[in-house]
Design an enzyme around this catalytic site. Sequence first.
Site, PDB file in Angstrom:
ATOM      1  N   LYS A  63       0.850  -1.207   0.000  1.00  0.00           N
ATOM      2  CA  LYS A  63       0.000   0.000   0.000  1.00  0.00           C
ATOM      3  C   LYS A  63       0.879   1.248   0.000  1.00  0.00           C
ATOM      4  O   LYS A  63       2.098   1.156   0.176  1.00  0.00           O
ATOM      5  CB  LYS A  63      -0.898  -0.043   1.231  1.00  0.00           C
ATOM      6  CG  LYS A  63      -0.128  -0.037   2.550  1.00  0.00           C
ATOM      7  CD  LYS A  63      -0.988  -0.499   3.721  1.00  0.00           C
ATOM      8  CE  LYS A  63      -0.192  -0.451   5.010  1.00  0.00           C
ATOM      9  NZ  LYS A  63      -0.916  -1.055   6.134  1.00  0.00           N
ATOM     10  N   TYR A 282      15.897  29.812   7.939  1.00  0.00           N
ATOM     11  CA  TYR A 282      14.676  30.415   8.493  1.00  0.00           C
ATOM     12  C   TYR A 282      14.719  30.475  10.011  1.00  0.00           C
ATOM     13  O   TYR A 282      15.208  29.566  10.666  1.00  0.00           O
ATOM     14  CB  TYR A 282      13.448  29.600   8.070  1.00  0.00           C
ATOM     15  CG  TYR A 282      13.047  29.809   6.624  1.00  0.00           C
ATOM     16  CD1 TYR A 282      12.724  31.072   6.143  1.00  0.00           C
ATOM     17  CD2 TYR A 282      12.968  28.736   5.746  1.00  0.00           C
ATOM     18  CE1 TYR A 282      12.341  31.253   4.814  1.00  0.00           C
ATOM     19  CE2 TYR A 282      12.579  28.902   4.421  1.00  0.00           C
ATOM     20  CZ  TYR A 282      12.275  30.174   3.966  1.00  0.00           C
ATOM     21  OH  TYR A 282      11.895  30.342   2.662  1.00  0.00           O
TER      22      TYR A 282
HETATM   23  C1  LIG Z   1      -0.086  -1.891   6.828  1.00  0.00           C
HETATM   24  C2  LIG Z   1      -0.632  -3.162   7.274  1.00  0.00           C
HETATM   25  C3  LIG Z   1       0.191  -4.297   7.371  1.00  0.00           C
HETATM   26  C4  LIG Z   1       1.684  -4.237   7.207  1.00  0.00           C
HETATM   27  O1  LIG Z   1       2.215  -3.706   8.394  1.00  0.00           O
HETATM   28  P1  LIG Z   1       3.788  -3.520   8.640  1.00  0.00           P
HETATM   29  O2  LIG Z   1       3.873  -3.097  10.050  1.00  0.00           O
HETATM   30  O3  LIG Z   1       4.227  -2.461   7.681  1.00  0.00           O
HETATM   31  O4  LIG Z   1       4.433  -4.816   8.368  1.00  0.00           O
HETATM   32  C5  LIG Z   1      -0.404  -5.514   7.665  1.00  0.00           C
HETATM   33  N1  LIG Z   1      -1.747  -5.589   7.890  1.00  0.00           N
HETATM   34  C6  LIG Z   1      -2.550  -4.516   7.844  1.00  0.00           C
HETATM   35  C7  LIG Z   1      -3.999  -4.677   8.140  1.00  0.00           C
HETATM   36  C8  LIG Z   1      -2.028  -3.260   7.557  1.00  0.00           C
HETATM   37  O5  LIG Z   1      -2.826  -2.194   7.537  1.00  0.00           O
END
Ligand SMILES: *Cc1c(COP(=O)(O)O)cnc(C)c1O
Length: 392
Positions: A63, A282
């Site tokens: 994702k 800044y």
């Molecule tokens: C993002 C996500 C993962 C992966 O998690 P990591 O900590 O990046 O390994 C697995 N399951 C779900 C439901 C997630 O939202």
Amino acid sequence: MASVDVIADPQPTASNGADSETTSGPPAAESGGILTVDLGALVANWRALSRRAMPAECAGVIKANGYGCGIEPVAKALSRAGCKTFFVADLSEARRVREAAPDAAIYVLNGLIPGTPQVYAELRARPVIGSMVELAEWDAFVATTQWRGGAALHVDTGMNRLGISANDAAALAPRIRSENHGITLLMSHLACAEDTGHPLNDLQMRLFREVRLHYRGILSSLANSSGIFLSDNAHCDMVRPGVALYGANPTPGRPNPMRPVIELKARVAQVRTVAKGASVGYSAGWTARRNARIAVVMVGYADGYLRASGSSDEAPGGFAIVAGKRCPIAGRVSMDLMAIDVTDAPDVRRGDFVTLIGDELGIDEVATAAGTIAYELLTGLGQRYHRVYRSE
Ligand SMILES: *Cc1c(COP(=O)(O)O)cnc(C)c1O
């Protein structure tokens, strides 16, 4: 004389043996930042996690544009390595993965948006159903179309984000098993897996085991990256690593078992002298304590290099590696630029590159210096970089 780390040739490197590189984004010669994604290391990480989770299947969570690394190259590399199941957040990501991995199973974590079941069927993607209303809509779709493309049922075991309750799941089980709802995966998500001593871990594992008993014959999945290292009891039939694939440490406080995947270099726009007592950047919050040489580099917070990495006279910030030396960020990170105190790396010149992520500067350290976690650093990686994808 220390040699400055320079990326000499902007052209894609010629294929030599199994090594190959592809590039994207603006040409290297014109870019202020170069992001290298080592797909060989990504694959090695996936293989290591697979071995660790065996006999469970190891999926890939890709994702948020493959945690900022690029969803298409990541999906292709993992598919080629044998990964058969991907998790994404939404349908637009599912569409991109379907193009890149025509045969993969694709689960969409955010759940079913009203009116979208047909899109799932068109993409052969599977919703991760996270509430009773979503289940009702999916059921109606499945009943009228006879679509059998599959879906996951998300059960909440303590995260209190998405998922039906364990009680609802138990009550539903006879119906799910008798009618063919096409549920292909029973899923839950750990809230504190990276904190091995947290009592919620055991509670979630126990509750999920109870729910699984009602769903015999349906694959189950609980563990994220850290969950894989938490306990074999968390492995179930499928594990869902995300961040560890990209090189973050799934075992905070212990040595990182993963290989680094990304490297980020920033180009020096100019090197200037700043007299002792003068300020940089800044709000003039950083003052030179000696006559200093400052390299202004072409990466800023608009590129995802977090503004919280900046420093002031009161608080230190992040570092860059310049000609093999650790040099501190001087003052605030601007939108497109930031300043590095390179007084101790005197050979650096205009056009050279400094390392912001890579060498001994791992993503966890860089994220910590900005008060955040590798997840946020990775998913914020900018769009202006020249990107190099290195294969095995
Ligand atoms: C993002 C996500 C993962 C992966 O998690 P990591 O900590 O990046 O390994 C697995 N399951 C779900 C439901 C997630 O939202």
